[in-house]
Design an enzyme around this catalytic site. Structure first.
Site, PDB file in Angstrom:
ATOM      1  NE  ARG A   1      27.200  28.098 -70.784  1.00 15.69           N
ATOM      2  CZ  ARG A   1      27.268  29.318 -70.180  1.00 15.69           C
ATOM      3  NH1 ARG A   1      27.237  30.454 -70.895  1.00 15.69           N
ATOM      4  NH2 ARG A   1      27.597  29.301 -69.170  1.00 15.69           N
TER       5      ARG A   1
ATOM      6  CE  LYS B   1      18.564  36.673 -77.069  1.00 18.71           C
ATOM      7  NZ  LYS B   1      18.006  35.345 -77.230  1.00 18.71           N
TER       8      LYS B   1
ATOM      9  CD  GLU C   1      14.743  36.083 -76.957  1.00 24.20           C
ATOM     10  OE1 GLU C   1      15.234  35.031 -76.474  1.00 24.20           O
ATOM     11  OE2 GLU C   1      15.152  36.528 -78.026  1.00 24.20           O
TER      12      GLU C   1
ATOM     13  CB  CYS D   1      -2.734  26.437 -28.538  1.00 30.01           C
ATOM     14  SG  CYS D   1      -3.278  26.813 -26.898  1.00 30.01           S
TER      15      CYS D   1
ATOM     16  CB  CYS E   1       0.341  26.147 -26.165  1.00 30.43           C
ATOM     17  SG  CYS E   1       0.478  27.870 -26.520  1.00 30.43           S
TER      18      CYS E   1
ATOM     19  CE1 TYR F   1      19.808  30.697 -76.063  1.00 30.98           C
ATOM     20  CE2 TYR F   1      18.311  29.729 -74.533  1.00 30.98           C
ATOM     21  CZ  TYR F   1      19.559  29.919 -74.716  1.00 30.98           C
ATOM     22  OH  TYR F   1      20.614  29.115 -74.239  1.00 30.98           O
TER      23      TYR F   1
ATOM     24  CB  CYS G   1      -1.096  28.840 -22.493  1.00 32.47           C
ATOM     25  SG  CYS G   1      -1.931  27.919 -23.654  1.00 32.47           S
TER      26      CYS G   1
ATOM     27  CB  CYS H   1      -3.846  30.606 -25.616  1.00 28.23           C
ATOM     28  SG  CYS H   1      -2.307  30.535 -26.333  1.00 28.23           S
TER      29      CYS H   1
ATOM     30  CG  ASP I   1      22.116  32.484 -60.503  1.00 29.02           C
ATOM     31  OD1 ASP I   1      22.345  31.153 -60.084  1.00 29.02           O
ATOM     32  OD2 ASP I   1      21.297  32.204 -61.465  1.00 29.02           O
TER      33      ASP I   1
ATOM     34  CE  LYS J   1      21.596  36.287 -63.155  1.00 32.69           C
ATOM     35  NZ  LYS J   1      22.543  35.023 -63.315  1.00 32.69           N
TER      36      LYS J   1
ATOM     37  CD  GLU K   1      24.320  34.164 -51.365  1.00 32.52           C
ATOM     38  OE1 GLU K   1      24.369  34.333 -50.245  1.00 32.52           O
ATOM     39  OE2 GLU K   1      23.902  33.223 -51.984  1.00 32.52           O
TER      40      GLU K   1
ATOM     41  CE  LYS L   1      20.576  34.871 -68.182  1.00 32.24           C
ATOM     42  NZ  LYS L   1      20.731  33.467 -67.575  1.00 32.24           N
TER      43      LYS L   1
ATOM     44  CB  SER M   1      28.805  33.794 -70.850  1.00 29.24           C
ATOM     45  OG  SER M   1      28.054  34.440 -69.876  1.00 29.24           O
ATOM     46  CG  LEU M   2      23.326  36.501 -72.499  1.00 30.41           C
ATOM     47  CD1 LEU M   2      22.125  36.289 -72.273  1.00 30.41           C
ATOM     48  CD2 LEU M   2      23.440  37.419 -74.075  1.00 30.41           C
TER      49      LEU M   2
ATOM     50  CD  GLU N   1      18.495  27.891 -70.226  1.00 26.68           C
ATOM     51  OE1 GLU N   1      19.219  27.834 -71.541  1.00 26.68           O
ATOM     52  OE2 GLU N   1      19.111  27.783 -69.105  1.00 26.68           O
TER      53      GLU N   1
ATOM     54  CG  ASP O   1      25.371  37.218 -61.179  1.00 31.32           C
ATOM     55  OD1 ASP O   1      26.218  36.677 -61.643  1.00 31.32           O
ATOM     56  OD2 ASP O   1      24.325  37.043 -61.475  1.00 31.32           O
TER      57      ASP O   1
ATOM     58  CG  ASP P   1      17.158  29.506 -63.443  1.00 31.38           C
ATOM     59  OD1 ASP P   1      18.492  29.225 -63.900  1.00 31.38           O
ATOM     60  OD2 ASP P   1      16.987  29.932 -62.251  1.00 31.38           O
TER      61      ASP P   1
HETATM   62  S1  IVH Z   1      20.723  34.361 -75.817  1.00 27.05           S
HETATM   63  C1  IVH Z   1      24.655  34.818 -77.624  1.00 27.05           C
HETATM   64  N1  IVH Z   1      18.370  34.090 -74.581  1.00 27.05           N
HETATM   65  O1  IVH Z   1      21.410  32.357 -70.336  1.00 27.05           O
HETATM   66  C2  IVH Z   1      23.587  34.746 -77.108  1.00 27.05           C
HETATM   67  N2  IVH Z   1      20.055  32.899 -73.574  1.00 27.05           N
HETATM   68  O2  IVH Z   1      24.237  33.829 -69.353  1.00 27.05           O
HETATM   69  C3  IVH Z   1      23.318  33.987 -76.122  1.00 27.05           C
HETATM   70  N3  IVH Z   1      19.536  31.900 -71.369  1.00 27.05           N
HETATM   71  O3  IVH Z   1      23.842  30.124 -71.459  1.00 27.05           O
HETATM   72  C4  IVH Z   1      22.290  33.621 -75.140  1.00 27.05           C
HETATM   73  N4  IVH Z   1      17.316  32.399 -71.509  1.00 27.05           N
HETATM   74  O4  IVH Z   1      21.525  29.601 -71.237  1.00 27.05           O
HETATM   75  C5  IVH Z   1      19.620  33.814 -74.458  1.00 27.05           C
HETATM   76  N5  IVH Z   1      16.188  33.980 -73.947  1.00 27.05           N
HETATM   77  C6  IVH Z   1      17.499  33.669 -73.937  1.00 27.05           C
HETATM   78  C7  IVH Z   1      17.809  32.798 -72.802  1.00 27.05           C
HETATM   79  C8  IVH Z   1      19.387  32.506 -72.528  1.00 27.05           C
HETATM   80  C9  IVH Z   1      18.070  31.798 -70.974  1.00 27.05           C
HETATM   81  C10 IVH Z   1      20.751  31.338 -70.952  1.00 27.05           C
HETATM   82  C11 IVH Z   1      21.572  30.594 -71.852  1.00 27.05           C
HETATM   83  C12 IVH Z   1      22.871  30.952 -71.584  1.00 27.05           C
HETATM   84  C13 IVH Z   1      22.845  32.071 -70.596  1.00 27.05           C
HETATM   85  C14 IVH Z   1      23.736  33.326 -70.704  1.00 27.05           C
END
Ligand code: IVH
Length: 670
Positions: free
Chosen positions: A136, A288, A113, A424, A406, A225, A409, A430, A34, A312, A36, A115, A83-84, A173, A38, A117
């Site tokens: 999604r 948030k 919260e 060994c 070994c 979430y 030795c 040794c 992730d 992240k 790399e 995040k 997305s975020l 998730e 980003d 994965d």
């Molecule tokens: S909130 C509009 N909360 O991260 C707000 N997302 O890059 C939308 N994700 O696709 C997301 N944990 O799948 C939110 N505690 C969390 C999260 C979360 C994981 C994921 C989610 C989203 C991605 C955003």
């Protein structure tokens, strides 16, 4: 850079990112971490901002990666799934806070919260029943995976609570707990099916299976979430999530309401290490704005909300090429295979080597030379190889085989029954075993002899000055001073430190000897049961195993150690230096003072003067008891920097005092 070069770079970046999107979202087989990814996306973003003339509508910077596959029916999302924005730095997080403050000009509460994965999911409920579950997809429409999602136990099929909105969407998730992931991969390896690279891919892959019965067998979990509806129960995000928890959804316990950005940063720091204890993977923290009206005021960009950001943690996994495998011999003779890798950035540092543990691990991974491998930095400092990207395998590449002799030795290696490691048996001659034993002997938790690094030990060994640990006590200034990089001062320091080590408590001397399977805890147990080394030398396996914690493996190793004439000779020599080989009369050494008598103390955080382990020992030496959890019996918490959030909350709740490091040192009279 010339404009034509910028354009060319932008084209390359877009193409690459699109390819990575496809590998990640559709194939569930990413080839880069992730982090790399980003970096690539950030570079593209920066170039587009600097050169807006090259911006196009369908650039990956404007789009959410798509997971849509042809096997499933697609449905529109009632509310687009965005997305975020993300960051890896505290500085950018503070900028985010400043930006928000500029728009809102009021105090802002944040919800933090984990995040998660995994794979995101949008669940629609109508009149209390799960109506549809959609992935999604491209953010506007996604795959209908309702029948698969219905097999997940933590997603309620029907909600009977009063006051729920007649229609609502809840997002979360889908996760595969690490334990399930490991089991699943073991099965796949046995069945010669490519294992999943990580739990995220396994969860996303499972969600797209066509047979819900297999999905059911994979024990997926779901953390929610985000709650959306025409009319929500509360006017803030935090209470809405807590409400959803009351309806039967899984809301992470780690969720926390923060009054300012400093509290947010504290949360992030705490969970960076603590998240390893969660049963599933998290890769950051989502921050948030809590108030829904403030969220409305802030609004959205094309891709993400302005009221939220993901912090992240640095990439914990990377992909790179395996260049060779070398075999290292440790102080106990155990042979560890080490992978030499094409250097790759992982968790902020360049990784060139990774451990492969043992022969079984090599076989499990089915490693070949030049394979593209997934490298992960877990809790350990040394990274490890967790998987192979078989799509890069060259047909003619050589399989990695474990050595039979070994490398140091030449002695034939042996493997004891029930053990995973080859070792060994040439214990006495040794070289890495001898040097390793010396390094262990002088280490901080053993004899704590200062000033002797790995290089100096190499020199002393190569110049025939030290051939075993007892030779250290014969060293003289005139032998040390001429050694490379050692002057009068360092040599004098070493000699002094060696002399002082004579007062090391008996249990640490036992640990320092480096007997196989005798770690710190076992050494402590043995020292309290066999109060002198002579008692221990004459103890048989039966007597040893009668002690709790000592099993046949440890007992056999102790007996073997003391049956060796050379070891006995060395102990005799060590004894003559005055080193403590008895726990008798030691109470005045191990217990220096009674200033902490009867106190139960919890240590939390990071300290300046001593390490946590040293504080544990200091507490014991001063008559106190160390405990790991806070309870009504806790006398106080020795609180360092960044102490654990949960411990702090518990202490507040129970009224347990927090004592700083300097206050503590005063108590014990330092
Ligand atoms: S909130 C509009 N909360 O991260 C707000 N997302 O890059 C939308 N994700 O696709 C997301 N944990 O799948 C939110 N505690 C969390 C999260 C979360 C994981 C994921 C989610 C989203 C991605 C955003």
């Amino acid at each position: 850079m010339k404009k034509s070069e910028v354009k060319a770079r932008i084209d390359i970046l877009r193409k690459e990112i699109e390819e990575h999107n496809n590998r990640y979202f559709v194939l569930n087989q990413p080839s880069i971490s992730d982090y790399e990814y980003d970096i690539l996306l950030n570079e593209l973003n920066t170039l587009e901002k600097k050169f807006p003339e090259f911006i196009i509508e369908n650039s990956p910077t404007k789009q959410v990666g798509s997971d849509i596959t042809k096997e499933f029916k697609q449905f529109e999302h009632t509310y687009p799934m965005l997305s975020l924005g993300n960051t890896y730095s505290e500085e950018e997080l503070r900028e985010f806070d400043n930006r928000i403050y500029k728009t809102i000009s009021q105090s802002i509460e944040y919800v933090c919260e984990s995040k998660f994965d995994g794979a995101s999911i949008s669940l629609t409920y109508r009149n209390g029943s799960l109506f549809r579950a959609i992935t999604r997809g491209d953010g506007n429409k996604g795959d209908d995976v309702t029948s698969n999602v219905k097999t997940i136990k933590s997603i309620p099929l029907r909600i009977t609570c009063k006051g729920i909105p007649s229609e609502f969407v809840i997002r979360g998730e889908i996760l595969m707990p690490r334990a399930v992931f490991n089991r699943l991969n073991d099965e796949r390896i046995k069945a010669e099916i490519t294992p999943f690279a990580n739990p995220r891919n396994a969860a996303a892959g499972t969600l797209k299976l066509l047979d819900p019965r297999i999905v059911a067998s994979r024990s997926l979990d779901c953390m929610v979430y985000f709650l959306l509806a025409e009319e929500l129960p509360h006017n803030n995000h935090y209470d809405n999530l807590k409400e959803a928890a009351g309806w039967g959804f899984n809301v992470a316990e780690s969720i926390r309401l923060c009054k300012n950005i400093d509290e947010v940063i504290h949360f992030i720091t705490y969970w960076e290490s603590e998240r390893k204890n969660l049963p599933y993977d998290t890769d950051g923290v989502v921050i948030k704005v809590n108030s829904l009206s403030q969220q409305r005021d802030l609004g959205y960009t094309a891709k993400s909300p302005r009221w939220a950001i993901a912090y992240k943690y640095k990439a914990e996994e990377a992909t790179t090429r395996l260049l060779s495998v070398t075999f290292q011999v440790g102080r106990t003779g155990a042979v560890t295979p080490v992978a030499n890798l094409e250097p790759v950035l992982l968790s902020g540092s360049t990784v060139k080597r990774a451990t492969l543990h043992n022969e079984d691990q090599i076989a499990l991974l089915d490693l070949h030379l030049n394979d593209m491998v997934y490298v992960e930095k877990g809790g350990e400092i040394i990274p490890k190889i967790v998987g192979v990207d078989h799509s890069y395998r060259n047909e003619n590449s050589k399989k990695i085989v474990f050595i039979s002799n070994c490398p140091e030795c030449g002695t034939a290696l042996i493997k004891n029954e029930g053990e995973a490691n080859y070792f060994c048996p040439n214990y006495l001659h040794c070289p890495p075993q001898i040097k390793g034993r010396i390094e262990h002997f002088i280490s901080r938790k053993a004899m704590n002899i200062d000033g002797l690094g790995e290089e100096t030990i190499d020199l002393l060994f190569n110049k025939n000055l030290v051939k075993n640990i007892s030779d250290l006590y014969d060293l003289r200034m005139d032998q040390l001073v001429p050694l490379e990089r050692l002057g009068e001062k360092s040599a004098a320091h070493i000699i002094k430190s060696i002399r002082e080590s004579i007062d090391t408590p008996y249990y640490r001397v036992l640990f320092a000897l480096g007997i196989r399977h005798v770690g710190e805890t076992v050494a402590k147990t043995i020292s309290s049961r066999f109060r002198t080394i002579d008692d221990l030398i004459s103890a048989g396996a039966e007597q040893l195993t009668s002690v709790n914690e000592i099993g046949p493996k440890i007992a056999a190793s102790i007996v073997a150690y003391f049956s060796d004439e050379d070891n006995l000779e060395m102990i005799k020599k060590l004894k003559s230096t005055g080193i403590r080989f008895s726990a008798k009369d030691e109470s005045n050494i191990t217990r220096t003072d009674n200033s902490l008598y009867g106190k139960i103390i919890v240590i939390s955080g990071v300290f300046l003067e001593h390490s946590r382990d040293e504080y544990k020992e200091i507490i014991e030496r001063n008559g106190g008891k160390n405990s790991t959890s806070v309870s009504g019996n806790t006398s106080f918490i020795l609180a360092g920097e960044n102490m654990g959030q949960s411990k702090k909350e518990k202490a507040d709740e129970l009224g347990v005092p927090l004592i700083t490091e300097s206050e503590f040192l005063k108590i014990i009279g330092k």
